[in-house]
Design an enzyme around this catalytic site. Sequence first.
Site, mmCIF file in Angstrom:
data_model
loop_
_atom_site.group_PDB
_atom_site.id
_atom_site.type_symbol
_atom_site.label_atom_id
_atom_site.label_comp_id
_atom_site.label_asym_id
_atom_site.label_seq_id
_atom_site.Cartn_x
_atom_site.Cartn_y
_atom_site.Cartn_z
ATOM 1 N N HIS A 193 0.826 -1.210 0.000
ATOM 2 C CA HIS A 193 0.000 0.000 0.000
ATOM 3 C C HIS A 193 0.860 1.260 0.000
ATOM 4 O O HIS A 193 0.479 2.282 -0.544
ATOM 5 C CB HIS A 193 -0.945 -0.007 1.210
ATOM 6 C CG HIS A 193 -2.083 -0.962 1.035
ATOM 7 N ND1 HIS A 193 -2.778 -1.505 2.078
ATOM 8 C CD2 HIS A 193 -2.622 -1.480 -0.084
ATOM 9 C CE1 HIS A 193 -3.710 -2.310 1.607
ATOM 10 N NE2 HIS A 193 -3.636 -2.314 0.299
ATOM 11 N N CYS A 195 -5.775 -0.146 -19.220
ATOM 12 C CA CYS A 195 -6.298 0.122 -17.880
ATOM 13 C C CYS A 195 -5.432 -0.510 -16.785
ATOM 14 O O CYS A 195 -5.738 -0.386 -15.607
ATOM 15 C CB CYS A 195 -7.744 -0.337 -17.755
ATOM 16 S SG CYS A 195 -7.917 -2.108 -17.949
HETATM 17 C C1 PEP Z 1 -4.778 -5.847 -15.326
HETATM 18 O O1 PEP Z 1 -4.620 -7.068 -15.264
HETATM 19 O O2 PEP Z 1 -3.951 -5.071 -15.854
HETATM 20 C C2 PEP Z 1 -5.987 -5.221 -14.753
HETATM 21 C C3 PEP Z 1 -6.276 -3.953 -14.964
HETATM 22 O O3 PEP Z 1 -6.786 -5.985 -13.992
HETATM 23 P P1 PEP Z 1 -6.439 -6.437 -12.481
HETATM 24 O O4 PEP Z 1 -5.215 -5.690 -12.060
HETATM 25 O O5 PEP Z 1 -7.644 -6.102 -11.689
HETATM 26 O O6 PEP Z 1 -6.222 -7.897 -12.663
#
Ligand code: PEP
Length: 537
Positions: free
Chosen positions: A180, A487
Amino acid sequence: MKRFECRTAQPGFAAGQAFVIPSGQTGEYRPGTPEEEAARLEKAAEAMNRQLKAAQAQGASVDTALIDAEMMILNGDEFLGAARRSILGEDLSAPDAVTHAADKLCEMFSESGTDYIRERCEDIRGLASALNAQITGNDSEIPSEPFILVGSELSPGQILMTGTGSIRGILTETGSPTSHVSVLAGNLGIPYLFGLKDLPEKVQDRDYLILDGDDGTVCVDPPEETIREAEKRQAEVLQALEAQRTLAAGEKTRTIICANISRAEEADNLLEAGADGIGLFRSELLFLNSEQPPSEEEQFLAYRHAAEAMKGRNVVIRTMDIGSDKHAAWLSMPEEINPALGLRGLRVSLEHKELFRTQLRALLRAAVHGSIQIMVPMVASVWELDEIQEEIRIAEEELKQRDVPYRIPELGVMIETPAAVMIAPALAQKARFFSIGTNDLTQYTLAVDREARGMDRYFDPLHEAVLRMISLTVEAAHQKQIPVAVCGELAGDPRAVEQLIRIGVDELSVSAAKLSRVRSQAAEAEEKLAEEAKSKK
Ligand code: PEP
Ligand code: MG
């Protein structure tokens, strides 16, 4: 001058005096009677709760969810309750009882199979050391000048309580890129280095430090000449940061800049924070934080809340990404040797259809109230998308029979497996948009567990192989005229923004705290590209 190798959790450069937060007890401590010790513990815990709440009230620039998590641990029966019991039942002093409770809790976490949970120990030890500093009156006075925050272990609350505006960088002994503390440093746009062994012997309070997050080193007590150069560079860094912060919220970029959220309420301030929309709503938090699966109504209200808060902007809701390191207590899952390669993401949805249909009905109903789009995680085959579409058709049928209003949202695919990249041309025929999850795409492309300890130098989202995966995805999507977002964490990495825009990514979706910096970097990159194009003519 001494120079030490460390590990970089957040890149960047910082120079300034060290503000060392002592870990636990330094100097003599005189314990009182058990009742007096218990009273000291309560008083210190109350003070910490007050400080944490005050830090939380600082608002949008800090990730207040981290403080919620910290207060939950602090006030929980396994921490404060256990410390209280050790004082009254085992005659321990208040600081010893706190350390004992933290050790026990960490022991419990260490038995957990996932590195993510194990890494919460870093946060717990930081919390214990902050609480002990309160008890022993060892909580040092915060310097009036900006500083580099140093501690053997630190908790997010400790960082926020020192006033984030004054922190130029962070250095700890223990830590990890996914703690964190690291998330917080990333949100604040400051470098964070960890892994300096025997830190208390190497760095003293007020030593002058130079943190270089790019080559992972720290210089202690450099000569005057080096300090002057470092101060100059630090001033440039601060200037650039300031320019990003003062960027008008209304400034537009061709690249769409969206926010990632995990709870519907996080949507409330996003428009003011300058988000063009929500690029990733990790819906699974609704599923993980409850004793039972959330009802259709509960989900509908959450999705509608986010859609309404965004006033017509796009809200991409990812269907539940359960499995691997994300466990729902109420869902029985198979024992798996490699859970990251097991039942996770869309696979859980297809194996637990009632659960999935409930989520889809909630999404279809909420879509009437805004521009909701649905996105599915962990796609690897075209047939999976066909089955998802069939499930949407069934959910629609059920709603029709109930005669409730609904709308079928656009369907997007999360590109986070190499398979999805390789079949992107076929997926692009069935999806209305792509969003690249670079966290998982890096894990699966480089065959490195994203949660594993000590693997961070192998986990490189800027690896040529990952960048080529991104290029291939963009190519396939643009051939079919559908947009591509990124993302994963890479979208907010200062080293990557320009590269992603050069590759042709249409949207970057990042945590709220990174919106203005990423917007500013995107604007700069776009200007640079436009000038390059002009000079080629
Ligand atoms: C990723 O895998 O880049 C993503 C955005 O999803 P998570 O981090 O929630 O697996
Ligand atoms: Mg993912």
